[in-house]
Design an enzyme around this catalytic site. Structure first.
Site, mmCIF file in Angstrom:
data_model
loop_
_atom_site.group_PDB
_atom_site.id
_atom_site.type_symbol
_atom_site.label_atom_id
_atom_site.label_comp_id
_atom_site.label_asym_id
_atom_site.label_seq_id
_atom_site.Cartn_x
_atom_site.Cartn_y
_atom_site.Cartn_z
ATOM 1 N N SER A 15 -39.958 21.116 31.483
ATOM 2 C CA SER A 15 -39.523 21.959 30.664
ATOM 3 C C SER A 15 -39.896 23.178 31.418
ATOM 4 O O SER A 15 -40.404 23.487 31.989
ATOM 5 C CB SER A 15 -40.103 22.448 29.288
ATOM 6 O OG SER A 15 -39.939 23.608 28.526
ATOM 7 N N TYR A 56 -47.720 23.485 23.755
ATOM 8 C CA TYR A 56 -46.012 22.625 24.258
ATOM 9 C C TYR A 56 -46.453 22.901 25.955
ATOM 10 O O TYR A 56 -46.140 21.944 26.599
ATOM 11 C CB TYR A 56 -45.199 23.153 23.732
ATOM 12 C CG TYR A 56 -43.478 22.529 24.559
ATOM 13 C CD1 TYR A 56 -43.292 21.516 23.833
ATOM 14 C CD2 TYR A 56 -43.248 23.649 25.291
ATOM 15 C CE1 TYR A 56 -41.643 20.715 24.600
ATOM 16 C CE2 TYR A 56 -41.309 23.189 25.713
ATOM 17 C CZ TYR A 56 -40.932 21.728 25.372
ATOM 18 O OH TYR A 56 -40.321 21.554 26.118
#
Length: 200
Positions: A36, A49
């Site tokens: 990501s 995250y």
């Protein structure tokens, strides 16, 4: 929250890789991991995250170095802002309540419920303003799996700016680069205890 995110993004990836690695190694197969842009540049109030996606980056790089001698290709696909094309916001709708219930009295007094709700609204605004068409991510994954000579990294979306931010974050002193992230964090909400001290 930290444990749940790590179980999926880190340990789940490692368990699946270890389970299939002997077969992949012997057959000169391929490994494709999903990272990501949050693994490149840290986002305020998104530590679980970001840190796990950073771990995906490190793990994929190390595995690529180690599997080179076996002629096993290891690829990382790094999507940008494609949250609108997933059910992530539906999943996180009840997160403020869960977070509030898990907080002790000291944390509740320091931050206040308004602070938690403000960050949830900010997250909702970001999610609902991102790209709803995930086909570029799918195309990158297909190429990563089927191409004879896949890239080491597939940057999907507007990630050039993310990489430039990451580069300058490492080259410039942190007191300078922190300004941008602190400005973002401070613009959303002020913790209750700090707001109270300012008004008194």
């Amino acid at each position: 929250m930290f444990q749940k995110v790590a179980d999926v993004n880190i340990y789940g990836m490692i368990r699946v890789t270890k389970a299939f690695l002997p077969m992949i190694r012997r057959n000169k197969g391929r490994i494709v991991n999903i990272g990501s842009d949050a693994g490149i540049v840290t986002i305020p109030n998104n530590a679980p995250y970001c840190m796990t996606k950073r771990a995906v980056e490190c793990y994929t790089d190390a595995l690529r170095y180690e599997m080179h001698k076996w002629n096993v290709k290891v690829v990382l696909v790094e999507p940008g802002h494609y949250g609108c094309s997933t059910a992530i916001y539906q999943y996180l709708k009840g997160y403020p309540d869960q977070l509030w219930q898990a907080m002790d009295e000291t944390c509740r007094a320091d931050y206040g419920r308004d602070y938690i709700d403000a960050w949830q609204e900010d997250f909702k605004a970001e999610i609902t303003s991102c790209d709803v068409d995930a086909s570029p991510v799918v195309d990158a994954m297909v190429d990563a799996v089927t191409s004879r000579h896949p890239k080491h990294r597939y940057l999907v979306g507007d990630l050039l700016r993310t990489y430039l931010d990451a580069y300058w974050s490492r080259m410039l002193p942190s007191w300078l680069t922190d300004r941008q992230h602190v400005k973002i964090a401070d613009s959303v909400a002020i913790p209750a205890a700090l707001a109270k001290s300012k008004s008194s």
